[in-house]
Motif scaffolding. Structure first.
Motif, PDB file in Angstrom:
ATOM      1  N   ILE A  48      -2.652  -8.662  26.813  1.00 22.65           N
ATOM      2  CA  ILE A  48      -1.913  -9.142  25.640  1.00 22.65           C
ATOM      3  C   ILE A  48      -1.248 -10.485  25.946  1.00 22.65           C
ATOM      4  N   LYS A  49      -1.074 -11.290  24.901  1.00 21.00           N
ATOM      5  CA  LYS A  49      -0.451 -12.612  25.038  1.00 21.00           C
ATOM      6  C   LYS A  49       0.942 -12.659  24.423  1.00 21.00           C
ATOM      7  N   GLU A  50       1.293 -11.638  23.658  1.00 18.51           N
ATOM      8  CA  GLU A  50       2.628 -11.583  23.070  1.00 18.51           C
ATOM      9  C   GLU A  50       3.168 -10.169  23.198  1.00 18.51           C
ATOM     10  N   LEU A  51       4.476 -10.063  23.336  1.00 17.68           N
ATOM     11  CA  LEU A  51       5.120  -8.760  23.485  1.00 17.68           C
ATOM     12  C   LEU A  51       5.642  -8.320  22.129  1.00 17.68           C
ATOM     13  N   SER A  52       4.917  -7.434  21.496  1.00 13.24           N
ATOM     14  CA  SER A  52       5.296  -6.946  20.171  1.00 13.24           C
ATOM     15  C   SER A  52       4.844  -5.510  20.022  1.00 13.24           C
ATOM     16  N   ALA A  53       5.388  -4.841  19.029  1.00 12.63           N
ATOM     17  CA  ALA A  53       4.992  -3.460  18.771  1.00 12.63           C
ATOM     18  C   ALA A  53       3.508  -3.372  18.440  1.00 12.63           C
ATOM     19  N   THR A  54       3.005  -4.376  17.725  1.00 10.87           N
ATOM     20  CA  THR A  54       1.588  -4.379  17.343  1.00 10.87           C
ATOM     21  C   THR A  54       0.690  -4.509  18.562  1.00 10.87           C
ATOM     22  N   SER A  55       1.017  -5.435  19.458  1.00  5.44           N
ATOM     23  CA  SER A  55       0.170  -5.641  20.638  1.00  5.44           C
ATOM     24  C   SER A  55       0.210  -4.424  21.557  1.00  5.44           C
ATOM     25  N   LEU A  56       1.381  -3.793  21.688  1.00  3.66           N
ATOM     26  CA  LEU A  56       1.480  -2.612  22.537  1.00  3.66           C
ATOM     27  C   LEU A  56       0.746  -1.428  21.909  1.00  3.66           C
ATOM     28  N   TRP A  57       0.788  -1.343  20.580  1.00  6.77           N
ATOM     29  CA  TRP A  57       0.056  -0.276  19.898  1.00  6.77           C
ATOM     30  C   TRP A  57      -1.451  -0.442  20.115  1.00  6.77           C
ATOM     31  N   LYS A  58      -1.917  -1.690  20.037  1.00  3.54           N
ATOM     32  CA  LYS A  58      -3.336  -1.933  20.299  1.00  3.54           C
ATOM     33  C   LYS A  58      -3.677  -1.620  21.747  1.00  3.54           C
ATOM     34  N   ALA A  59      -2.770  -1.978  22.657  1.00  5.60           N
ATOM     35  CA  ALA A  59      -3.013  -1.691  24.074  1.00  5.60           C
ATOM     36  C   ALA A  59      -3.146  -0.196  24.319  1.00  5.60           C
ATOM     37  N   SER A  60      -2.373   0.596  23.580  1.00  6.92           N
ATOM     38  CA  SER A  60      -2.427   2.050  23.766  1.00  6.92           C
ATOM     39  C   SER A  60      -3.790   2.627  23.419  1.00  6.92           C
ATOM     40  N   LYS A  61      -4.604   1.875  22.686  1.00  7.14           N
ATOM     41  CA  LYS A  61      -5.942   2.319  22.295  1.00  7.14           C
ATOM     42  C   LYS A  61      -7.024   1.698  23.173  1.00  7.14           C
TER      43      LYS A  61
END
Length: 637
Positions: A48-61
């Motif tokens: 990820i390039k930004e720390l956000s709820a959206t990026s972390l949610w995508k990372a969880s998948k």
């Protein structure tokens, strides 16, 4: 009689934490290995390039089937702060291991209380010795420093907590104290968190059942006894039914598993020998017996093929039977054996996993050490227990020394690769790592002697029995990057060998992904033979149905690089059709945007029904741009 002086309550755990960190610290300077690459380094969900709820949610998948969500988030946090530098990932993994060592100390302290042969005043030092051996054992190096195994270690962080809470709950029940309901909440929460790191969490009921069958003995009031016996009896019956009627039909196969060269029967037969290998490595951790890659492990094709198969299985049955028979007399030993078997219930069963991996012993080692603790406590001594203390101290120092040496080896990629190839010269994966290490030293310079060493290592790896397509792919990529002197590598022979293997080998992750690795490098302007590459793609498409994004990659290649619009349209349509079926609207939008950006707005509209403004989006749909070196390191499953 010698009585140890009391020490502050938190001094021993703190000392253990520091020693565990210090002993393995030299290993944090090593590089990524094997499965680290496709799970972390080249995984766009993680990087990820930004720390956000959206990026972390995508990372969880970011893991297959959207599992191991918290583990992937932890990798994404490392990626955000440290990019793809392995040091930060390894330090995080080592910190987790040191925390787990402290949890093992507290767990051992409670379990040793069930032994009448270990006096209360001696238990803290005995628990410290057990936890120290567990933390510093050479077999734990790969769990602590192999980055992707943070999935396992963090899962067991919460399983250790859950076991501590379970013992506390049962102690309150047995002594007649009111049970704090927050303990139950903590137990459930720990189990859930463990499951979000790895599926190994489902072993918790087995670990607890082993506790009840040995040290706890289903103790408590008559009502509590009845409750626990009925609960575990009913739970065991339901688990057995689920195993027989769901797990076995779902996972087992009389044909070779996808991507493997063995079926379920052969896997189960081989696991008998594998479990004894694990025990030998734990009880006698000689450096020559622990070497990370075991891809040359002979598969048991029958009860006597090889001859050790039947004796290994009979020995395991007898060991389990002895644990059950002596569970009330030698409680710690029985618990240790049962925990060893429970820890391997998933990985040594019908699921078509790889045969051998050291990290599968992360918890199982604790079981074996409980067995050793029971044996040591029962050793007769003439002149008092001092000889035992000295012997245990020597054991801790010896194991710690071996663990520290192995960790230091892991801190140097060229030293690690040399170590692995010398210990296991028949391992194609070890030879691959050796080639990658040489390539890294060459810095991609075709005139460097290390570049030549790398090419020869890949040739050697390709010639080993059981070699995958990766050595040949690496040679092709090296040729596309800087070329070879005429007398070093016959690239035409390499291509022919690669295509032949692509047709014949089982479609492992390494085999099927090799084609797309080559295609990705071609899309990134690597000089790769287009005719041969098209042959490889035709083979893989004929052998296996491909997902939507693979067809999109092919379409990009056919249109942008070869100008074959008619063939490209066919793959675009197939990619879009599959994407719609799977609800992958993002892929459809990216296809439209990339076509528009590349000068095909009309085609984009016809294929997708979308009108997109041209965007400066490159052709990579799933992974960030991979360097050649990362591609050479690409691992398998």
């Amino acid at each position: 009689m010698f009585t140890p002086r009391p020490v502050p309550r938190f001094f021993l755990p703190l000392a253990l934490f520091i020693v565990a960190l210090a002993a393995f610290w030299p290993g944090v300077y090593g590089g990524f290995l094997f499965d680290d690459y496709h799970n972390i380094v080249t995984n766009a969900f993680v990087q990820i390039k930004e720390l956000s709820a959206t990026s972390l949610w995508k990372a969880s998948k970011g893991y297959s089937d959207n599992t191991r969500q918290l583990a992937m988030v932890s990798f994404a946090l490392n990626a955000y702060w440290a990019g793809i530098h392995p040091w930060a990932y390894k330090v995080t993994g080592l910190l987790v291991h040191a925390v787990n060592a402290v949890l093992v100390y507290w767990l051992a302290l409670r379990l040793l209380a069930f032994s009448s042969r270990i006096q209360a005043g001696h238990r803290p030092m005995a628990a410290l010795a057990l936890a120290m051996v567990w933390a510093l054992h050479p077999i734990q190096v790969s769990s602590a420093l192999y980055v992707v195994q943070r999935m396992e270690t963090l899962c067991f962080t919460f399983l250790f907590i859950a076991l501590l809470l379970y013992l506390r709950i049962r102690n309150q029940q047995i002594t007649g104290e009111p049970v704090n309901q927050w303990l139950w909440s903590g137990l459930v929460l720990s189990f859930v968190l463990a499951a979000l790191f790895k599926e190994s969490a489902v072993l918790l009921p087995l670990f607890c059942l082993a506790l009840e069958a040995t040290v706890l003995g289903f103790a408590g009031s008559s009502g509590q006894r009845r409750f626990w016996r009925i609960s575990y009896g009913a739970g065991s019956a339901l688990a057995l039914l689920a195993f027989v009627f769901w797990a076995v039909p779902h996972y087992s196969s009389l044909e070779p598993y996808g991507g493997r060269d063995f079926n379920t029967v052969e896997r189960l037969l081989t696991q008998g020998r594998v479990l004894w290998l694990y025990m030998q490595q734990m009880l006698l951790p000689l450096p020559k017996s622990i070497y990370f890659y075991y891809d040359d492990m002979a598969v048991s094709r029958g009860w006597l093929q090889p001859l050790t198969t039947l004796p290994a299985i009979v020995g395991l049955v007898l060991l389990f039977a002895l644990a059950v028979y002596w569970r009330k007399r030698f409680t710690l030993a029985a618990l240790g054996i049962l925990w060893f078997f429970a820890a391997h219930f998933i990985t040594s069963n019908v699921i078509g996993l790889e045969m051998v991996f050291e990290h599968r012993n992360y918890f199982a080692l604790l079981g074996i050490l409980l067995l050793v603790a029971e044996l040591v406590s029962r050793l007769p001594v003439r002149d008092g227990p001092a000889i035992k203390y000295v012997g245990v101290a020597v054991l801790v120092l010896g194991v710690g020394f071996l663990g520290a040496v192995r960790a230091a080896t892991w801190g140097n990629p060229i030293l690690l690769a040399t170590d692995m190839t010398s210990k296991n010269p028949n391992s194609a994966r070890a030879a691959m790592d050796m080639g990658v290490a040489y390539f890294e030293l060459s810095d991609g310079d075709a005139n460097s002697p290390f570049y030549h060493f790398a090419a020869r290592q890949f040739e050697r790896a390709s010639a080993l029995q059981g070699a995958s397509t990766l050595p040949d792919v690496n040679l092709i990529l090296m040729n596309g990057a800087a070329g070879f002197p005429d007398d070093l590598v016959d690239i035409e022979a390499v291509w022919q060998r690669y295509l032949q293997r692509l047709r014949a080998l089982h479609l492992s992750v390494e085999t099927r992904d090799s084609v797309w690795s080559l295609l990705q490098q071609r899309l990134n302007a690597r000089d790769i033979d287009d005719d041969r590459l098209q042959q490889a793609m035709a083979i893989i498409i004929e052998r296996q149905e491909q997902p939507d994004y693979r067809h999109a990659m092919m379409a990009d290649y056919l249109l942008m690089h070869l100008g074959q619009q008619e063939q490209a349209e066919a793959h675009y349509r197939l990619a879009i059709s599959k994407a719609r079926e799977g609800g992958n609207q993002q892929l459809i939008e990216r296809i439209a945007a990339e076509l528009a950006a590349s000068g095909y707005p009309k085609l984009a509209s016809e294929l997708t029904g979308l009108t997109m403004a041209p965007e400066n989006i490159f052709l990579n749909r799933l992974k960030p741009d991979s360097t050649l070196l990362q591609q050479l390191n690409q691992g398998g499953n």
